[in-house]
Scaffold this motif. Sequence first.
Motif, PDB file in Angstrom:
ATOM      1  N   LYS A 136      51.496 -13.474 -39.569  1.00  0.00           N
ATOM      2  CA  LYS A 136      50.442 -14.275 -40.224  1.00  0.00           C
ATOM      3  C   LYS A 136      49.790 -15.267 -39.261  1.00  0.00           C
ATOM      4  O   LYS A 136      48.846 -15.959 -39.631  1.00  0.00           O
ATOM      5  N   GLN A 137      50.335 -15.356 -38.048  1.00  0.00           N
ATOM      6  CA  GLN A 137      49.690 -16.219 -37.048  1.00  0.00           C
ATOM      7  C   GLN A 137      48.308 -15.642 -36.722  1.00  0.00           C
ATOM      8  O   GLN A 137      48.116 -14.428 -36.820  1.00  0.00           O
ATOM      9  N   LEU A 193      35.102 -20.679 -24.642  1.00  0.00           N
ATOM     10  CA  LEU A 193      34.475 -19.357 -24.609  1.00  0.00           C
ATOM     11  C   LEU A 193      35.386 -18.412 -25.383  1.00  0.00           C
ATOM     12  O   LEU A 193      36.448 -18.007 -24.900  1.00  0.00           O
ATOM     13  N   GLY A 194      35.001 -18.135 -26.594  1.00  0.00           N
ATOM     14  CA  GLY A 194      35.812 -17.274 -27.451  1.00  0.00           C
ATOM     15  C   GLY A 194      34.982 -16.798 -28.618  1.00  0.00           C
ATOM     16  O   GLY A 194      33.891 -17.318 -28.869  1.00  0.00           O
ATOM     17  N   ASN A 195      35.512 -15.799 -29.304  1.00  0.00           N
ATOM     18  CA  ASN A 195      34.824 -15.282 -30.490  1.00  0.00           C
ATOM     19  C   ASN A 195      35.432 -15.950 -31.722  1.00  0.00           C
ATOM     20  O   ASN A 195      36.640 -15.847 -31.940  1.00  0.00           O
ATOM     21  N   PRO A 196      34.626 -16.641 -32.533  1.00  0.00           N
ATOM     22  CA  PRO A 196      35.202 -17.389 -33.659  1.00  0.00           C
ATOM     23  C   PRO A 196      35.787 -16.510 -34.766  1.00  0.00           C
ATOM     24  O   PRO A 196      36.463 -17.018 -35.648  1.00  0.00           O
ATOM     25  N   GLY A 197      35.568 -15.201 -34.711  1.00  0.00           N
ATOM     26  CA  GLY A 197      36.190 -14.330 -35.711  1.00  0.00           C
ATOM     27  C   GLY A 197      37.710 -14.471 -35.632  1.00  0.00           C
ATOM     28  O   GLY A 197      38.287 -14.242 -34.581  1.00  0.00           O
ATOM     29  N   GLU A 198      38.341 -14.853 -36.734  1.00  0.00           N
ATOM     30  CA  GLU A 198      39.778 -15.153 -36.701  1.00  0.00           C
ATOM     31  C   GLU A 198      40.568 -14.089 -37.479  1.00  0.00           C
ATOM     32  O   GLU A 198      40.191 -13.741 -38.594  1.00  0.00           O
ATOM     33  N   PHE A 199      41.630 -13.590 -36.883  1.00  0.00           N
ATOM     34  CA  PHE A 199      42.423 -12.512 -37.503  1.00  0.00           C
ATOM     35  C   PHE A 199      43.908 -12.864 -37.463  1.00  0.00           C
ATOM     36  O   PHE A 199      44.396 -13.378 -36.450  1.00  0.00           O
ATOM     37  N   THR A 200      44.616 -12.548 -38.549  1.00  0.00           N
ATOM     38  CA  THR A 200      46.080 -12.567 -38.442  1.00  0.00           C
ATOM     39  C   THR A 200      46.480 -11.316 -37.656  1.00  0.00           C
ATOM     40  O   THR A 200      45.684 -10.366 -37.533  1.00  0.00           O
ATOM     41  N   MET A 201      47.711 -11.301 -37.165  1.00  0.00           N
ATOM     42  CA  MET A 201      48.152 -10.118 -36.406  1.00  0.00           C
ATOM     43  C   MET A 201      48.247  -8.901 -37.324  1.00  0.00           C
ATOM     44  O   MET A 201      48.030  -7.768 -36.882  1.00  0.00           O
ATOM     45  N   LEU A 202      48.529  -9.135 -38.609  1.00  0.00           N
ATOM     46  CA  LEU A 202      48.550  -8.006 -39.548  1.00  0.00           C
ATOM     47  C   LEU A 202      47.131  -7.470 -39.758  1.00  0.00           C
ATOM     48  O   LEU A 202      46.928  -6.259 -39.883  1.00  0.00           O
ATOM     49  N   GLU A 203      46.148  -8.377 -39.802  1.00  0.00           N
ATOM     50  CA  GLU A 203      44.748  -7.921 -39.920  1.00  0.00           C
ATOM     51  C   GLU A 203      44.326  -7.148 -38.671  1.00  0.00           C
ATOM     52  O   GLU A 203      43.626  -6.136 -38.746  1.00  0.00           O
ATOM     53  N   LEU A 204      44.771  -7.639 -37.501  1.00  0.00           N
ATOM     54  CA  LEU A 204      44.456  -6.910 -36.269  1.00  0.00           C
ATOM     55  C   LEU A 204      45.080  -5.510 -36.314  1.00  0.00           C
ATOM     56  O   LEU A 204      44.431  -4.515 -35.940  1.00  0.00           O
ATOM     57  N   ALA A 205      46.320  -5.449 -36.774  1.00  0.00           N
ATOM     58  CA  ALA A 205      46.988  -4.139 -36.867  1.00  0.00           C
ATOM     59  C   ALA A 205      46.184  -3.197 -37.768  1.00  0.00           C
ATOM     60  O   ALA A 205      46.034  -2.007 -37.468  1.00  0.00           O
ATOM     61  N   LYS A 206      45.618  -3.737 -38.839  1.00  0.00           N
ATOM     62  CA  LYS A 206      44.821  -2.906 -39.758  1.00  0.00           C
ATOM     63  C   LYS A 206      43.562  -2.383 -39.040  1.00  0.00           C
ATOM     64  O   LYS A 206      43.188  -1.203 -39.189  1.00  0.00           O
ATOM     65  N   VAL A 207      42.911  -3.254 -38.247  1.00  0.00           N
ATOM     66  CA  VAL A 207      41.716  -2.813 -37.511  1.00  0.00           C
ATOM     67  C   VAL A 207      42.104  -1.696 -36.535  1.00  0.00           C
ATOM     68  O   VAL A 207      41.388  -0.705 -36.388  1.00  0.00           O
ATOM     69  N   VAL A 208      43.245  -1.851 -35.884  1.00  0.00           N
ATOM     70  CA  VAL A 208      43.702  -0.820 -34.940  1.00  0.00           C
ATOM     71  C   VAL A 208      44.014   0.472 -35.699  1.00  0.00           C
ATOM     72  O   VAL A 208      43.639   1.569 -35.254  1.00  0.00           O
ATOM     73  N   GLN A 209      44.657   0.349 -36.830  1.00  0.00           N
ATOM     74  CA  GLN A 209      44.942   1.559 -37.640  1.00  0.00           C
ATOM     75  C   GLN A 209      43.635   2.237 -38.029  1.00  0.00           C
ATOM     76  O   GLN A 209      43.487   3.450 -37.893  1.00  0.00           O
ATOM     77  N   ASP A 210      42.668   1.451 -38.517  1.00  0.00           N
ATOM     78  CA  ASP A 210      41.377   2.032 -38.932  1.00  0.00           C
ATOM     79  C   ASP A 210      40.674   2.711 -37.763  1.00  0.00           C
ATOM     80  O   ASP A 210      39.981   3.710 -37.925  1.00  0.00           O
ATOM     81  N   THR A 211      40.828   2.146 -36.554  1.00  0.00           N
ATOM     82  CA  THR A 211      40.100   2.663 -35.389  1.00  0.00           C
ATOM     83  C   THR A 211      40.804   3.872 -34.768  1.00  0.00           C
ATOM     84  O   THR A 211      40.139   4.791 -34.287  1.00  0.00           O
ATOM     85  N   ILE A 212      42.140   3.850 -34.771  1.00  0.00           N
ATOM     86  CA  ILE A 212      42.857   4.900 -34.021  1.00  0.00           C
ATOM     87  C   ILE A 212      43.649   5.838 -34.920  1.00  0.00           C
ATOM     88  O   ILE A 212      43.537   7.058 -34.802  1.00  0.00           O
ATOM     89  N   ASP A 213      44.473   5.256 -35.774  1.00  0.00           N
ATOM     90  CA  ASP A 213      45.389   6.112 -36.533  1.00  0.00           C
ATOM     91  C   ASP A 213      45.819   5.398 -37.816  1.00  0.00           C
ATOM     92  O   ASP A 213      46.673   4.494 -37.773  1.00  0.00           O
ATOM     93  N   PRO A 214      45.250   5.795 -38.960  1.00  0.00           N
ATOM     94  CA  PRO A 214      45.576   5.117 -40.228  1.00  0.00           C
ATOM     95  C   PRO A 214      47.065   5.199 -40.568  1.00  0.00           C
ATOM     96  O   PRO A 214      47.576   4.389 -41.343  1.00  0.00           O
ATOM     97  N   ASN A 215      47.762   6.149 -39.945  1.00  0.00           N
ATOM     98  CA  ASN A 215      49.193   6.308 -40.251  1.00  0.00           C
ATOM     99  C   ASN A 215      50.102   5.533 -39.295  1.00  0.00           C
ATOM    100  O   ASN A 215      51.328   5.648 -39.390  1.00  0.00           O
ATOM    101  N   ALA A 216      49.501   4.796 -38.353  1.00  0.00           N
ATOM    102  CA  ALA A 216      50.337   4.053 -37.401  1.00  0.00           C
ATOM    103  C   ALA A 216      51.255   3.095 -38.165  1.00  0.00           C
ATOM    104  O   ALA A 216      50.801   2.345 -39.031  1.00  0.00           O
TER     105      ALA A 216
END
Length: 367
Positions: free
Chosen positions: A253-254, A282-305
């Motif tokens: 959740k961080q 210098l950064g992108n203000p879009g803020e993600f939890t690590m679980l949200e990041l994992a979801k973006v990675v799943q959506d981009t690469i492998d929904p079953n990861a």
Amino acid sequence: MASSELTYRGQQAAAADGAHGPAESKPRTRQQLPQPLRYVLGEQRLVFSLVGMALATLVFLLLSPSTTTTTSSSSSVAHLAAVGLVSRQYHAGNPNFEMIRHDVVEPILLEVDQIYHLACPASPVHYKFNPVKTIKTNVVGTLNMLGLAKRVGARFLLTSTSEVYGDPLQHPQVETYWGNVNPIGVRSCYDEGKRTAETLTMDYHRGANLEVRIARIFNTYGPRMCIDDGRVVSNFVAQALRKEPLTVYGDGKQTRSFQYVSDLVEGLMKLMEGEHVGPFNLGNPGEFTMLELAKVVQDTIDPNARIEFRANTADDPHKRKPDITKAKELLGWEPKVALRNGLPLMVQDFRTRIFGDQKQQQPDGSE
Ligand SMILES: O=C(O)[C@H]1O[C@H](OP(=O)(O)OP(=O)(O)OC[C@H]2O[C@@H](n3ccc(=O)[nH]c3=O)[C@H](O)[C@@H]2O)[C@H](O)[C@@H](O)[C@@H]1O
């Protein structure tokens, strides 16, 4: 240095003045010229960096017929292959590019107009591996680079970090926030090292009238990132591609704010060429939890990861999000690439390097 071929602007004047102290230093003739004239004269940029994607992208964008870029690396055997790769792959035969192997912890004397000081491991895994070397790089290395800038009258840009805010009690983080940093923790070699580097930079600015710029960089990802960098985006992408579970540390959740590398490099160049010292987030203000990041990675690469939870590391900051109002107003900069758009470019590059596909990418993400 009497017999050395490496001389520096202002050397004779300083010697004649007997000038050694900051107040007497006047080696800044070329910096006082208008910028277009300096370009015509063939300005030299020096990029000191531990080799990584920011270096690759920065050098790629800086190189133009009118500029000569010299890059150097904090010497680390593990990274020398990457240095060779960057130079061979993109700049072989380019007369405007020269690579020097050098550890910034040792002094160096070169004739340059601008110094981009990026040298330091930035991944927590890497900077904690040899903490004494990390803090040496940040303190002694920065002192050496500032000393060089002072001698030759170069403009000096320090790449600092959002880690100067520590585990922040203010959210989002504004540049005026002084931070909440553990001075004796496992991250201190980096956090406190960069804080000291900022102090040194401002002391040279105030005391020696040096032209300086300070950027505070937030978590950055993109093509050419080391596959074993250890930071979360490269870990998740490599894991998903290899069909390994995504390792989420702690409860996931961080939060972090993820910036695409070309946005960072554009910000660094605007900062260097502009008139403001900073510090600038210098950064992108879009803020993600690590679980949200994992979801973006799943959506981009492998929904079953799959996701695998692991114990978190000590002093891991709970949240990070840059307030970039200052950079927007004074540098006219803001990031353009959202995570969902930047990630596929990185995935394409990682796929190429992990599985050996033949398509090659340029460091700015284009093919
Ligand atoms: O955000 C920043 O400003 C800073 O980002 C990084 O620091 P950090 O964000 O902690 O680096 P990561 O290793 O990418 O960790 C981000 C989060 O992901 C978590 N993580 C990391 C790796 C992993 O496999 N799984 C995972 O959940 C970490 O616990 C942490 O909470 C770098 O250390 C700094 O150079 C940079 O300035």
